[in-house]
Design an enzyme around this catalytic site. Structure first.
Site, mmCIF file in Angstrom:
data_model
loop_
_atom_site.group_PDB
_atom_site.id
_atom_site.type_symbol
_atom_site.label_atom_id
_atom_site.label_comp_id
_atom_site.label_asym_id
_atom_site.label_seq_id
_atom_site.Cartn_x
_atom_site.Cartn_y
_atom_site.Cartn_z
ATOM 1 N N TRP A 86 -3.298 9.541 7.168
ATOM 2 C CA TRP A 86 -3.605 10.618 6.227
ATOM 3 C C TRP A 86 -4.828 11.414 6.671
ATOM 4 O O TRP A 86 -4.840 12.647 6.616
ATOM 5 C CB TRP A 86 -3.791 10.046 4.833
ATOM 6 C CG TRP A 86 -3.860 11.037 3.701
ATOM 7 C CD1 TRP A 86 -4.658 10.923 2.598
ATOM 8 C CD2 TRP A 86 -3.095 12.232 3.499
ATOM 9 N NE1 TRP A 86 -4.455 11.980 1.739
ATOM 10 C CE2 TRP A 86 -3.491 12.795 2.271
ATOM 11 C CE3 TRP A 86 -2.121 12.893 4.257
ATOM 12 C CZ2 TRP A 86 -2.945 13.986 1.774
ATOM 13 C CZ3 TRP A 86 -1.573 14.081 3.762
ATOM 14 C CH2 TRP A 86 -1.981 14.612 2.541
ATOM 15 N N SER A 120 2.647 14.140 -1.155
ATOM 16 C CA SER A 120 2.438 14.447 0.268
ATOM 17 C C SER A 120 2.525 13.171 1.091
ATOM 18 O O SER A 120 1.831 12.198 0.807
ATOM 19 C CB SER A 120 1.069 15.096 0.472
ATOM 20 O OG SER A 120 0.046 14.368 -0.189
ATOM 21 N N ASN A 145 3.665 2.412 -1.053
ATOM 22 C CA ASN A 145 3.726 1.584 -2.252
ATOM 23 C C ASN A 145 5.167 1.262 -2.631
ATOM 24 O O ASN A 145 5.489 0.133 -3.002
ATOM 25 C CB ASN A 145 3.005 2.289 -3.400
ATOM 26 C CG ASN A 145 1.513 2.371 -3.167
ATOM 27 O OD1 ASN A 145 0.784 1.406 -3.352
ATOM 28 N ND2 ASN A 145 1.039 3.531 -2.726
ATOM 29 N N LYS A 194 0.144 6.287 -10.236
ATOM 30 C CA LYS A 194 1.524 6.394 -9.731
ATOM 31 C C LYS A 194 1.785 5.377 -8.628
ATOM 32 O O LYS A 194 2.936 5.003 -8.380
ATOM 33 C CB LYS A 194 1.822 7.827 -9.271
ATOM 34 C CG LYS A 194 1.034 8.312 -8.068
ATOM 35 C CD LYS A 194 1.640 7.939 -6.733
ATOM 36 C CE LYS A 194 0.676 8.288 -5.617
ATOM 37 N NZ LYS A 194 1.133 7.817 -4.283
ATOM 38 N N ALA A 219 1.886 11.696 4.924
ATOM 39 C CA ALA A 219 1.087 12.061 6.092
ATOM 40 C C ALA A 219 1.960 12.588 7.226
ATOM 41 O O ALA A 219 1.607 13.575 7.887
ATOM 42 C CB ALA A 219 0.277 10.850 6.561
ATOM 43 N N LYS A 279 -6.393 7.227 -3.409
ATOM 44 C CA LYS A 279 -5.710 7.178 -4.696
ATOM 45 C C LYS A 279 -5.799 5.754 -5.235
ATOM 46 O O LYS A 279 -4.901 4.937 -5.021
ATOM 47 C CB LYS A 279 -4.251 7.606 -4.532
ATOM 48 C CG LYS A 279 -4.078 9.056 -4.076
ATOM 49 C CD LYS A 279 -2.614 9.415 -3.888
ATOM 50 C CE LYS A 279 -2.453 10.867 -3.444
ATOM 51 N NZ LYS A 279 -1.032 11.230 -3.247
#
Length: 342
Positions: free
Chosen positions: A21, A144, A262, A197, A146, A114
């Site tokens: 990222w 988004s 995730n 999220k 990476a 995040k």
């Protein structure tokens, strides 16, 4: 309206963190015409980025269309008009403390992690304020991947800052033909949307890996988004932020694709893979695995119920099995669907 002279205010941009990222965001800033310096610890990876215009360890199969200057000297990188801090949530405090003496007053630091900090339940902007009170916190979040950004595929995100003029200037500094940031002043909503999220993405991954069906996936995603709204609104987020890119947009992307770390983490759990291997230091980072229990603690402190996040935390701590967690969720008392907004 942001002018060309405003863009030049943030001409020198440093990116701290040379993973997938961080490298993708550095490439984005270069495409936007900024003078970019990318800091990382792994000299081999940095050499690959600067000399071979690739980072096969994190972004396999991608050759960068622009050169990126790199350094292993974090004090050099701290001397910039604007800094993107792209470190995992649990290491953000350490990096912020390290650069504390070298960051000029008023420097915007855009946080891209995040997550929520374990132990303190703090958002990343709160962590930054403790270690870098002279800096101005900003947040970059949204749907988004990476690899998509590194390839120059069309991507839209949110950048939040305390003042709209600053948020607009930061957006202008990173905007390009393939990367479109939208300005916001809702730091709380943008941060919590991104952090929470990740937990939901793990839950959705488990459902799909366990082959519980598309209906279960849709229900879980919907009710999980209700949980995100419930806690975020309680903590001061704006409803429009949660329905935007850094809320619903990020949920839609991360909860339905194995490209999401995730989601793929949860998918592997659902398939029966060993948790210790998935959490090993050499495994791909799943921020949600560290945020789940923190979010539950934060919710309990504020009198909010997060049954899905609680189930994820219990599974990750091996307090329950996936089958038991599903049964418990399906056995909860019936209620009106709109209760979550009260």
């Amino acid at each position: 309206m942001t002018t060309g002279s405003d863009k030049k205010r943030f001409q020198r941009i440093s990116v701290l963190g040379a993973g997938a990222w961080g490298t993708a965001l550095a490439l984005t800033a270069v495409r936007a015409g900024r003078d970019v310096l990318l800091w990382g610890r792994n000299s081999e990876n940095l050499e690959s980025i600067s000399c071979r215009h690739a980072l096969p360890a994190y972004l396999p199969g991608i050759t960068f269309d622009k050169p990126i200057e790199t350094t292993t000297d974090i004090t050099e990188a701290a001397d910039a008009d604007c800094i993107l801090l792209v470190a995992p949530a649990q290491t953000t405090a350490k990096i912020a403390e390290t650069i504390g003496l070298y960051v000029a007053k008023g420097t915007p630091i855009i946080l891209a992690a995040k997550g929520l900090e374990k132990g303190t339940q703090r958002m990343m902007s709160e962590v930054l304020s403790d270690y870098l009170p002279q800096a101005v916190p900003a947040i970059l979040s949204g749907p988004s991947f990476a690899a998509d950004v590194a390839r120059g595929l069309p991507t839209a995100v949110t950048i939040a800052a305390p003042r709209m003029t600053l948020a607009e200037e930061l957006c202008a500094s990173l905007s390009s033909r393939s990367f479109r940031p939208y300005a916001s002043t809702d730091l709380v909503g943008v941060q919590l949307g991104g952090a929470l999220k990740n937990i939901l993405a793990i839950a959705c991954g488990i459902v799909m890996g366990k082959q519980l069906g598309a209906s279960a996936h849709a229900a879980l995603m919907t009710r999980g988004f209700a949980e995100i709204q419930r806690l975020a609104l309680k903590l001061g987020a704006r409803p429009d932020t949660l329905m935007g890119l850094s809320g619903f947009g990020d949920v839609a992307l991360s909860c339905s694709s194995r490209q999401s770390r995730n989601f793929s983490f949860g998918y592997a759990l659902g398939e029966g893979h060993d948790l210790s291997n998935l959490m090993a230091p050499t495994a791909k980072l799943s921020e949600g695995a560290y945020t789940a229990r923190v979010a539950v603690e934060l919710a309990n402190r504020n009198g909010i119920e997060l049954p899905i996040a609680q189930a994820v935390a219990d599974v990750l701590e091996q307090n329950t099995t996936i089958d038991e967690a599903v049964t418990k969720l399906m056995s909860r008392p019936l209620r009106a669907e709109s209760d979550h907004i009260q």
